[in-house]
Design an enzyme around this catalytic site. Structure first.
Site, short mmCIF file in Angstrom:
data_model
loop_
_atom_site.label_atom_id
_atom_site.label_comp_id
_atom_site.label_asym_id
_atom_site.label_seq_id
_atom_site.Cartn_x
_atom_site.Cartn_y
_atom_site.Cartn_z
N TYR A 93 -1.95 -0.73 10.39
CA TYR A 93 -2.07 -1.16 8.90
C TYR A 93 -0.72 -0.87 8.00
CZ TYR A 93 -4.08 -1.16 4.13
OH TYR A 93 -4.18 -1.57 2.85
N SER A 134 0.93 -1.16 0.21
CA SER A 134 -0.22 -0.08 0.41
C SER A 134 0.82 1.15 0.09
CB SER A 134 -0.95 0.13 1.25
OG SER A 134 -1.36 1.46 1.54
N1 LIG Z 1 -8.50 -0.42 -2.00
C1 LIG Z 1 -7.40 0.25 -1.73
O1 LIG Z 1 -7.61 1.49 -1.87
C2 LIG Z 1 -6.25 -0.27 -1.44
C3 LIG Z 1 -5.15 0.70 -1.24
C4 LIG Z 1 -3.91 -0.22 -0.62
C5 LIG Z 1 -3.93 -1.64 -0.54
N2 LIG Z 1 -4.92 -2.21 -0.66
C6 LIG Z 1 -4.56 -3.50 -0.48
O2 LIG Z 1 -5.30 -4.40 -1.22
C7 LIG Z 1 -5.66 -5.58 -0.58
C8 LIG Z 1 -7.23 -5.75 -1.18
O3 LIG Z 1 -8.03 -4.99 -0.67
P1 LIG Z 1 -9.27 -4.36 -1.02
O4 LIG Z 1 -9.34 -2.95 -1.15
O5 LIG Z 1 -9.63 -5.23 -2.13
O6 LIG Z 1 -10.18 -4.77 0.30
P2 LIG Z 1 -11.63 -5.53 0.45
O7 LIG Z 1 -12.47 -5.10 -0.70
O8 LIG Z 1 -11.97 -5.30 1.90
O9 LIG Z 1 -11.32 -7.27 0.13
C9 LIG Z 1 -10.48 -7.79 0.96
C10 LIG Z 1 -10.48 -9.19 0.48
O10 LIG Z 1 -9.79 -9.96 1.58
C11 LIG Z 1 -10.23 -11.04 2.12
N3 LIG Z 1 -9.92 -11.28 3.61
C12 LIG Z 1 -10.08 -10.42 4.51
N4 LIG Z 1 -9.68 -11.27 5.63
C13 LIG Z 1 -9.20 -12.29 5.05
C14 LIG Z 1 -8.75 -13.39 5.79
N5 LIG Z 1 -8.91 -13.66 7.40
N6 LIG Z 1 -8.58 -14.63 5.17
C15 LIG Z 1 -8.59 -14.76 3.70
N7 LIG Z 1 -9.07 -13.67 2.81
C16 LIG Z 1 -9.38 -12.43 3.98
C17 LIG Z 1 -11.69 -10.72 1.86
O11 LIG Z 1 -12.44 -11.85 1.78
P3 LIG Z 1 -13.44 -12.74 2.99
O12 LIG Z 1 -13.97 -11.71 3.92
O13 LIG Z 1 -14.44 -13.41 2.06
O14 LIG Z 1 -12.64 -13.60 3.43
C18 LIG Z 1 -11.70 -9.92 0.52
O15 LIG Z 1 -11.80 -10.74 -0.49
C19 LIG Z 1 -5.51 -5.58 0.56
O16 LIG Z 1 -4.21 -6.25 0.94
C20 LIG Z 1 -5.43 -3.99 1.05
O17 LIG Z 1 -4.51 -3.74 2.07
C21 LIG Z 1 -6.08 -1.57 -0.92
#
Ligand SMILES: NC(=O)c1ccc[n+]([C@@H]2O[C@H](COP(=O)([O-])OP(=O)(O)OC[C@H]3O[C@@H](n4cnc5c(N)ncnc54)[C@H](OP(=O)(O)O)[C@@H]3O)[C@@H](O)[C@H]2O)c1
Length: 248
Positions: free
Chosen positions: A154, A140
């Site tokens: 985080y 991130s």
């Molecule tokens: N969106 C942004 O702006 C952003 C920016 C920087 C970095 N990121 C990173 O990108 C990645 C994806 O994030 P996102 O934005 O797509 O978030 P999201 O929409 O909340 O999706 C998170 C995913 O992680 C899974 N997850 C959460 N806890 C888990 C666990 N204990 N075991 C297995 N799976 C788990 C969830 O699936 P289940 O709940 O079905 O398990 C879901 O599929 C993350 O690492 C996040 O930190 C996102």
């Protein structure tokens, strides 16, 4: 013909779900996991089927170490090989340190850091055995400096993820490429509660397109989307904390 097999964790929502769509469109077979299997099954029905990529789904909680090794091993056995692992599952539920929400910070650390470590261990066991593979870790922009309040834990976990990537890259394991992706603000479930007009927020498809392009190029590091995040990354590294704290 398949271009290879991509394993994505956290594929039930947000960036993981959209990466699955975009890698499927590029002709990759998919090994998808998360805890919400109903969503994975619906995604497999959408992306797979006759004449389309092969899509296999499994339930996985990345904080269950034994399950991480078992599920990754089952995918490798089912497909015969895994060409790319995207360590994507993540949680954004921290709280200011000392505010009594140890549970929230611990959960974030266990999913984002210890979970990523287990996934890296499992991926590299497979890659070492098959003498090749592409390890992709989703960090991130918040990894670049210490972040305040609910972002502190985080950001620390994401700095840890980036350090894992660099360490493995530095080892130069035969046939193994390592990429670390630093997304800026991309619309997903994680930030669905954040106001629409957040600065620089892009929609999921646009943001993931930039992620997938960087992954396909096997970039060692990528700030995505490159505009405005590549210049912001340079600024974040050099500016004093008093300025950085107001930037992101
Ligand atoms: N969106 C942004 O702006 C952003 C920016 C920087 C970095 N990121 C990173 O990108 C990645 C994806 O994030 P996102 O934005 O797509 O978030 P999201 O929409 O909340 O999706 C998170 C995913 O992680 C899974 N997850 C959460 N806890 C888990 C666990 N204990 N075991 C297995 N799976 C788990 C969830 O699936 P289940 O709940 O079905 O398990 C879901 O599929 C993350 O690492 C996040 O930190 C996102």
């Amino acid at each position: 013909m398949s271009r290879g097999v991509v394993l994505i964790t956290g594929a039930s929502a947000g960036l993981g779900e959209e990466m699955a769509r975009q890698f499927a469109a590029l002709g990759y077979d998919l090994a998808l996991c998360a805890r919400r299997t109903d969503r994975l099954t619906a995604l497999a029905a959408e992306l797979g089927g006759p004449g389309k990529p092969r899509v296999s789904v499994r339930r996985l909680d990345v904080t269950d170490d034994a399950a991480v090794f078992r599920v990754f091993g089952e995918f490798a056995a089912a497909f015969g090989r895994i060409d790319r692992v995207v360590v994507n599952a993540g949680l954004g539920k921290g709280a200011p340190l000392g505010s009594g929400r140890w549970d929230a910070n611990r959960d974030t650390a266990m999913v984002n850091f210890v979970g990523a470590l287990a996934q890296t261990e499992a991926a590299l066991q497979i890659f070492r055995a098959q003498q090749g593979g592409h390890l992709v870790l989703i960090s991130s922009m918040s990894a670049l400096r210490g972040m305040r309040k609910s972002m502190t834990t985080y950001a620390a976990t994401k700095a840890g993820v980036a350090a894992i990537a660099e360490g493995v890259r530095s080892e130069r394991i035969r046939g193994v490429d390592v990429s670390v992706i630093y997304p800026g603000y991309i619309r997903s479930e994680m930030n669905a509660h954040v106001q629409q007009k957040t600065r620089f927020m892009v929609d999921t498809r646009t943001g993931v397109r930039a992620m997938v392009a960087a992954i396909e190029k096997r970039r060692a590091k990528a700030y995505v989307p490159a505009w405005p995040w590549a210049p912001i990354a340079v600024a974040m590294r050099v500016l004093p904390l008093s300025v950085v704290r107001r930037m992101v």
